[in-house]
Design a protein around this motif. Structure first.
Motif, PDB file in Angstrom:
ATOM      1  N   SER A  52      60.348  54.954  -7.550  1.00 34.81           N
ATOM      2  CA  SER A  52      60.459  54.818  -6.092  1.00 34.81           C
ATOM      3  C   SER A  52      59.314  53.991  -5.524  1.00 34.81           C
ATOM      4  CB  SER A  52      60.492  56.205  -5.442  1.00 34.81           C
ATOM      5  OG  SER A  52      61.544  56.988  -5.966  1.00 34.81           O
ATOM      6  N   HIS A  53      58.116  54.217  -6.049  1.00 33.96           N
ATOM      7  CA  HIS A  53      56.963  53.430  -5.595  1.00 33.96           C
ATOM      8  C   HIS A  53      57.159  51.947  -5.884  1.00 33.96           C
ATOM      9  CE1 HIS A  53      52.842  52.265  -4.755  1.00 33.96           C
ATOM     10  NE2 HIS A  53      52.746  51.759  -5.975  1.00 33.96           N
ATOM     11  N   LEU A  54      57.741  51.625  -7.036  1.00 35.72           N
ATOM     12  CA  LEU A  54      57.990  50.228  -7.377  1.00 35.72           C
ATOM     13  C   LEU A  54      59.034  49.620  -6.441  1.00 35.72           C
ATOM     14  CD1 LEU A  54      57.486  47.816  -9.202  1.00 35.72           C
ATOM     15  CD2 LEU A  54      59.133  48.764 -10.833  1.00 35.72           C
ATOM     16  N   TRP A  55      60.066  50.388  -6.097  1.00 40.38           N
ATOM     17  CA  TRP A  55      61.080  49.898  -5.158  1.00 40.38           C
ATOM     18  C   TRP A  55      60.457  49.627  -3.788  1.00 40.38           C
ATOM     19  CZ3 TRP A  55      66.239  48.597  -5.574  1.00 40.38           C
ATOM     20  CH2 TRP A  55      66.859  48.857  -6.797  1.00 40.38           C
ATOM     21  N   PHE A  56      59.658  50.554  -3.300  1.00 38.56           N
ATOM     22  CA  PHE A  56      59.033  50.369  -1.989  1.00 38.56           C
ATOM     23  C   PHE A  56      58.082  49.173  -1.996  1.00 38.56           C
ATOM     24  CE2 PHE A  56      59.604  55.181  -1.600  1.00 38.56           C
ATOM     25  CZ  PHE A  56      60.839  55.022  -0.997  1.00 38.56           C
ATOM     26  N   GLN A  57      57.338  49.034  -3.074  1.00 39.00           N
ATOM     27  CA  GLN A  57      56.393  47.922  -3.170  1.00 39.00           C
ATOM     28  C   GLN A  57      57.119  46.581  -3.200  1.00 39.00           C
ATOM     29  OE1 GLN A  57      53.847  48.199  -6.601  1.00 39.00           O
ATOM     30  NE2 GLN A  57      52.879  46.207  -6.243  1.00 39.00           N
ATOM     31  N   SER A  58      58.251  46.530  -3.898  1.00 41.75           N
ATOM     32  CA  SER A  58      58.986  45.274  -3.995  1.00 41.75           C
ATOM     33  C   SER A  58      59.637  44.906  -2.663  1.00 41.75           C
ATOM     34  CB  SER A  58      60.051  45.395  -5.086  1.00 41.75           C
ATOM     35  OG  SER A  58      60.798  44.209  -5.192  1.00 41.75           O
ATOM     36  N   PHE A  59      60.195  45.883  -1.952  1.00 38.74           N
ATOM     37  CA  PHE A  59      60.864  45.584  -0.683  1.00 38.74           C
ATOM     38  C   PHE A  59      59.864  45.263   0.425  1.00 38.74           C
ATOM     39  CE2 PHE A  59      64.714  47.063  -2.595  1.00 38.74           C
ATOM     40  CZ  PHE A  59      65.738  46.557  -1.816  1.00 38.74           C
ATOM     41  N   SER A  63      59.132  37.705   0.243  1.00 39.73           N
ATOM     42  CA  SER A  63      60.129  37.227  -0.711  1.00 39.73           C
ATOM     43  C   SER A  63      59.573  36.163  -1.653  1.00 39.73           C
ATOM     44  CB  SER A  63      61.336  36.663   0.040  1.00 39.73           C
ATOM     45  OG  SER A  63      60.928  35.612   0.898  1.00 39.73           O
ATOM     46  N   THR A  64      58.553  35.446  -1.213  1.00 41.66           N
ATOM     47  CA  THR A  64      57.970  34.396  -2.056  1.00 41.66           C
ATOM     48  C   THR A  64      56.812  34.900  -2.913  1.00 41.66           C
ATOM     49  OG1 THR A  64      56.515  33.747  -0.222  1.00 41.66           O
ATOM     50  CG2 THR A  64      58.637  32.607  -0.433  1.00 41.66           C
ATOM     51  N   PHE A 176      63.782  42.242  -8.516  1.00 43.86           N
ATOM     52  CA  PHE A 176      64.703  41.181  -8.121  1.00 43.86           C
ATOM     53  C   PHE A 176      65.708  41.620  -7.059  1.00 43.86           C
ATOM     54  CE2 PHE A 176      63.312  39.536 -12.247  1.00 43.86           C
ATOM     55  CZ  PHE A 176      63.095  38.206 -11.936  1.00 43.86           C
ATOM     56  N   GLU A 177      65.937  42.907  -6.900  1.00 35.85           N
ATOM     57  CA  GLU A 177      66.995  43.359  -5.993  1.00 35.85           C
ATOM     58  C   GLU A 177      66.789  42.872  -4.556  1.00 35.85           C
ATOM     59  OE1 GLU A 177      70.560  44.922  -5.050  1.00 35.85           O
ATOM     60  OE2 GLU A 177      69.686  44.749  -7.056  1.00 35.85           O
ATOM     61  N   PRO A 178      65.596  42.966  -3.955  1.00 33.88           N
ATOM     62  CA  PRO A 178      65.462  42.474  -2.570  1.00 33.88           C
ATOM     63  C   PRO A 178      65.555  40.950  -2.455  1.00 33.88           C
ATOM     64  CG  PRO A 178      63.333  43.177  -3.410  1.00 33.88           C
ATOM     65  CD  PRO A 178      64.356  43.612  -4.417  1.00 33.88           C
ATOM     66  N   ARG A 179      65.475  40.217  -3.579  1.00 31.99           N
ATOM     67  CA  ARG A 179      65.564  38.754  -3.535  1.00 31.99           C
ATOM     68  C   ARG A 179      66.980  38.263  -3.760  1.00 31.99           C
ATOM     69  NH1 ARG A 179      61.029  41.493  -3.162  1.00 31.99           N
ATOM     70  NH2 ARG A 179      59.557  40.193  -2.023  1.00 31.99           N
ATOM     71  N   PHE A 180      67.890  39.154  -4.142  1.00 34.93           N
ATOM     72  CA  PHE A 180      69.277  38.753  -4.330  1.00 34.93           C
ATOM     73  C   PHE A 180      69.941  38.525  -2.974  1.00 34.93           C
ATOM     74  CE2 PHE A 180      69.606  41.018  -8.672  1.00 34.93           C
ATOM     75  CZ  PHE A 180      69.094  39.897  -9.296  1.00 34.93           C
ATOM     76  N   SER A 181      70.964  37.703  -2.989  1.00 39.52           N
ATOM     77  CA  SER A 181      71.702  37.399  -1.764  1.00 39.52           C
ATOM     78  C   SER A 181      72.615  38.563  -1.392  1.00 39.52           C
ATOM     79  CB  SER A 181      72.527  36.128  -1.962  1.00 39.52           C
ATOM     80  OG  SER A 181      73.398  35.912  -0.888  1.00 39.52           O
TER      81      SER A 181
END
Length: 684
Positions: A52-59, A63-64, A176-181
Motif C-alpha cells: 500500500s505504501h508503494l501504491w501511495f508513493q507512486s500515485f 508522472s515524469t 506503472f499503473e498511474p502512468r497508464f492511459s
C-alpha cells in the motif's frame, strides 16, 4: 542410445554434464549466502502495508519522476513471503498462512532473495532450485537419463521463477499503473471487458467511422531493446532492469532430428486404449469445475490470447501494457489535434469534453445539419483497439496510414491494412462479442420552459446500440458440443455430466447461466441471448436425463421434472427406492435446484446505469482521497472555508436540492438552450 552419443549430440552438453555429475536432488542447493538462523525474525512488517505504501508513493509522485531505487523493495523479505503465498495459491489452490510456512521454506526464500540481489539467479533452472512447490516430490537419488532429459526439456516454468515473477509484479505494477492511459482496460486492476462496453456506450455515440485494430499477432514482435527502452522511462534501477532483461532473453533450445525421431517412436508405442482416470493427491489442486471450463469457452477473441515473453510469465501482460502505452499516448495527442468544433452540430460544439448532452441517455444523439464536428476517440483492450471518428472516410484512411507508420517506427513491425479494418457504424462493428451499431429513433423530448410550463416536443436522432452477437454465442455452443447446426441449432445432450446426480448437474448449469447473464449484463438484447442460453442448457439436460433415466424423450422428462427440471427423476426399474422428500428431510440427498431463466420474465433486463465520462476505478479513488488527506494544504483550505462561510446545515442542503429539482430539473448543470429553457433529461 548410449550416454556418450547422447552427450555428443546434445547442444547444451556442458549444462547436462554438470547436472549428471553434481546433481543431488535435495530440497535446496548450496546457498550463495548463509541464511539467518532464525528466519521468522526477518518478517517484521506487514507485506500488505508495504504494498500500500508503494501504491501511495507512486500515485503521489509526478508522472515524469522515475524510480531509481527499487532494489530496496527487493530487499524486503516480506515481499518474498507474500509472493510465495500467492504462488502456492496458484499452484495448490490454497493460500497458506504466514505462520504455517516451514522454516526450511523461509531459508530457501532467503537464499533465493540473496541469489537475485547478488546476480547469481538464473531463469529457467530445472535441477538446482532454492524453493520447490509443495506439490513437488523430493527426490534423494540420481535420475535416469530419460527422466533428466524430460525434466530439462519441459516447458513448464519452475516454481521459483513464479516467485520471482510475483515479486517483480508486486513492485512494478504500482510503479506503472498511474502512468497508464485511462483508455487501456486489459490486464489492469479494476478494469475489465465490462468497463470497455460501458465506456463505448457512454462515449462513442455520434461516431460514423470505426477503425478496429488487432495487434495480437505482433505480441512476439516487440524486441528486447524496445521493451527495455519503454521500461527505462519509468525505472532507473539497474538491478531490476537487468533481472527483467535476462528474463526476456530466455534461451529457446531447438529440437534436434534424433530427438524428433525418438519422440515419434514413443508416440507410436503408446496404446490407443482408454485412458485411466487420474486420482488426485490430497494436496493437489482440483481442476476447474465443468461450468467454469464451459464459460471459459465463451471467451471473446480479444481476450483469448495472452502475451508471453521469455521467462517473464505473469509479468508479460504488464510489459505488453508498458509498450502499448506509447500507442495510447500517441493516440491521445492525435485526438486533441483532430478535434474541430462546429456550432451547427448537436454535440461537441464548444469543447472536446461537452459530449454529455444528456448523461441519463448518452446513447442518444440529436440530429444535426450537414456540417459536423470533427472528433475522434480511442479505447484499447489488450492488443485490440477501437477508434471512433466523426468525420469523412478519408480521415479514417489517413489515421490508419499514420498508425501503421507509428508502429513501424516505434515498435519495429509493420501492420497490414487487413489488421486495421475501416467499418461504418451502419454495418455494425463486433468488439468483445458485442455488436456496436445505431438506429434512427423519434423520441418525445420533455423540458420546462422559462415560465415553468412543461413542453413536449417530437425529436429525431440516432441511438447507439450495443447488442450481444447471437451468432457468436451459437458458434461457441457448437464448439463446446452443446448444439449442432447454425441457422436452426439443435441442442445435444450434455454428456460430460452423465455420471453426476441431478442436483449436482442442475447446480453446475445454474452457475453457468448466472455467469452468462452477468457477462451480457450491458447488452441491449440481454433477455434474448440469455433466454437462448437457458433454452440450450435446459434442452441439453433434458436429453441427458432422458438417456440416463430411460425416458426416451424430452417431453417425458419435462412432464415428470417440470419445465425447470426441479422435480426428482429416478429409474423406473427401482420402484422400491424411498421417496425423495423423505431422503431430503433426513439430509441424505441434496436439494434439486430448478434451471434458472426458464421464463423470460425471470431474466434481468439490460443495465443502463450511466457511466461517468472520466471514470476511474474504486481503488484509485481511495488512493487519491488518502493522498489528499495526507496533504496539510487540504486541511488549511478547509479551515479557511469554514471560517469564511461557516458550516452548512443538512436541512439547507436538502431544501436547495429539492428547489433545484423543481425549478431546473434533474440535470440542472446543463447549459441553457437558445429559448432560455433547460433540458430536463427525461425522454418520453
Amino acid at each position: 542410445m548410449s550416454l556418450r552419443t547422447f552427450i555428443k549430440h546434445f547442444p547444451y552438453n556442458l549444462r547436462l554434464i554438470q547436472s549428471l555429475s553434481t546433481l543431488s536432488f535435495q530440497s535446496s542447493p548450496p546457498t550463495p549466502h548463509l541464511p539467518h538462523p532464525h528466519t521468522h525474525t526477518l518478517i517484521t512488517e506487514d507485506p500488505i502495508k508495504l504494498c500500500s505504501h508503494l501504491w501511495f508513493q507512486s500515485f503521489s509522485s509526478p508522472s515524469t519522476h522515475p524510480f531509481s531505487n527499487l532494489t530496496g523493495f527487493l530487499k524486503k523479505f516480506e515481499f518474498w513471503v507474500l509472493a510465495y503465498q500467492r504462488s502456492c495459491a496458484e499452484d495448490t489452490g490454497s493460500f497458506p498462512p504466514r505462520n504455517a510456512i516451514h522454516s526450511n521454506v523461509l531459508r530457501g526464500l532467503l537464499s533465493l532473495q540473496n541469489a537475485v540481489l547478488g546476480g547469481q539467479f538464473a531463469w529457467g533452472a530445472k535441477t538446482q532450485l532454492f524453493v520447490r512447490s509443495p506439490n513437488d516430490k523430493t527426490i534423494a537419488e540420481l535420475m535416469s537419463k530419460r527422466k533428466l532429459q524430460a525434466l530439462l526439456e519441459s516447458k513448464k516454468p519452475s516454481f521459483q521463477d513464479r516467485i520471482v515473477q510475483e515479486v517483480l509484479l508486486l513492485i512494478l505494477e504500482p510503479v506503472f499503473e498511474p502512468r497508464f492511459s485511462p483508455k487501456s482496460h486489459a490486464f489492469r486492476p479494476g478494469r475489465n471487458a465490462h468497463t470497455v462496453i460501458r465506456t463505448i456506450r457512454s462515449n462513442f455515440a455520434g461516431y460514423l467511422w470505426f477503425l478496429k485494430g488487432d495487434l495480437s499477432g505482433n505480441w512476439e514482435d516487440f524486441g528486447v531493446d524496445v521493451m527495455m527502452e519503454c521500461l527505462e522511462k519509468r525505472v532507473k534501477d539497474k538491478r531490476v532492469l537487468g533481472l527483467i532483461k535476462s528474463g526476456l532473453r530466455g534461451p529457446v533450445r531447438p529440437q534436434l532430428d534424433w530427438e524428433r525421431s525418438e519422440e515419434h517412436k514413443r508416440k507410436r508405442k503408446k496404446k490407443k486404449g482408454s485412458k485411466k482416470k487420474k486420482i488426485l493427491n490430497d494436496n493437489e489442486p482440483k481442476p476447474d469445475p465443468y461450468w467454469l471450463r464451459t464459460f471459459f469457452g465463451f471467451a471473446p477473441e480479444e481476450a483469448a490470447k495472452v502475451p508471453l515473453y521469455g521467462h517473464c510469465g505473469i509479468l508479460s501482460p504488464l510489459l505488453a501494457n508498458v509498450c502499448l502505452t506509447e500507442l495510447d499516448k500517441w493516440m491521445e495527442e492525435k485526438i486533441v489535434k483532430y478535434f474541430k468544433p462546429s456550432g451547427h452540430d448537436s454535440i461537441w460544439r464548444d469543447s472536446i469534453n461537452d459530449g454529455s448532452h444528456n448523461p441519463a441517455w448518452p446513447e442518444f444523439v440529436p440530429s444535426s445539419g450537414k456540417e459536423k464536428t470533427r472528433k475522434m476517440d480511442y479505447i484499447r483492450y489488450g492488443a485490440h483497439f477501437l477508434i471512433g471518428i466523426r468525420g469523412p472516410r478519408e480521415d479514417a484512411v489517413g489515421i490508419r496510414k499514420d498508425l501503421i507508420e507509428f508502429c513501424e517506427s516505434k515498435f519495429g513491425f509493420r501492420l497490414d491494412n487487413s489488421k486495421i479494418e475501416i467499418e461504418h457504424i451502419t454495418r455494425g462493428i463486433i468488439f468483445l462479442d458485442h455488436i456496436i451499431s445505431r438506429r434512427v429513433i423519434y423520441p418525445t423530448l420533455r423540458y420546462t420552459a422559462s415560465g415553468g410550463a412543461i413542453v413536449n416536443e417530437k425529436g429525431v436522432g440516432t441511438l447507439l446500440s450495443v447488442t450481444a452477437s447471437l451468432q457468436q454465442c451459437i458458434r461457441r455452443f457448437r464448439q463446446l458440443q452443446f448444439v449442432k447446426g447454425d441457422k436452426d441449432p439443435e441442442p445435444l445432450p450434455c454428456t460430460p455430466m452423465l455420471y453426476s446426480g441431478q442436483a449436482h448437474t442442475n447446480s453446475q448449469m445454474n452457475k453457468l447461466l448466472e455467469t452468462m447473464a452477468d457477462w451480457y449484463r450491458y447488452a441491449d438484447n440481454r433477455k434474448k441471448v440469455v433466454g437462448f442460453c437457458a433454452y440450450v442448457v435446459r434442452s441439453s439436460l433434458a436429453k441427458l436425463y432422458a438417456a440416463r433415466y430411460r425416458l426416451k424423450s424430452r417431453a417425458k422428462v419435462y412432464k415428470i421434472a417440470s419445465r425447470n427440471l426441479s422435480h426428482p427423476l429416478r429409474e423406473s426399474s427401482n420402484n422400491s427406492a424411498p421417496e425423495y422428500s423423505d431422503l431430503l428431510r433426513m439430509g441424505l440427498v441434496d436439494k434439486i435446484e430448478g434451471i434458472q431463466f426458464s421464463h423470460m420474465s425471470s431474466i434481468p433486463s439490460c443495465d443502463y446505469t450511466p457511466f461517468p465520462r472520466n471514470w476511474i476505478p474504486d481503488h484509485e479513488c481511495i488512493i487519491h482521497e488518502y493522498i489528499k488527506l495526507q496533504n496539510p494544504k487540504f486541511f488549511y483550505e478547509l479551515l479557511r472555508s469554514v471560517k469564511q462561510h461557516g458550516l452548512p446545515l443538512p436541512q439547507d442542503e436538502i431544501c436547495k436540492l429539492v428547489w433545484d429539482y423543481k425549478t431546473c430539473g434533474v440535470w440542472s448543470c446543463l447549459s441553457c438552450n437558445d429559448n432560455g429553457t433547460k433540458l430536463i433529461g427525461s425522454f418520453g
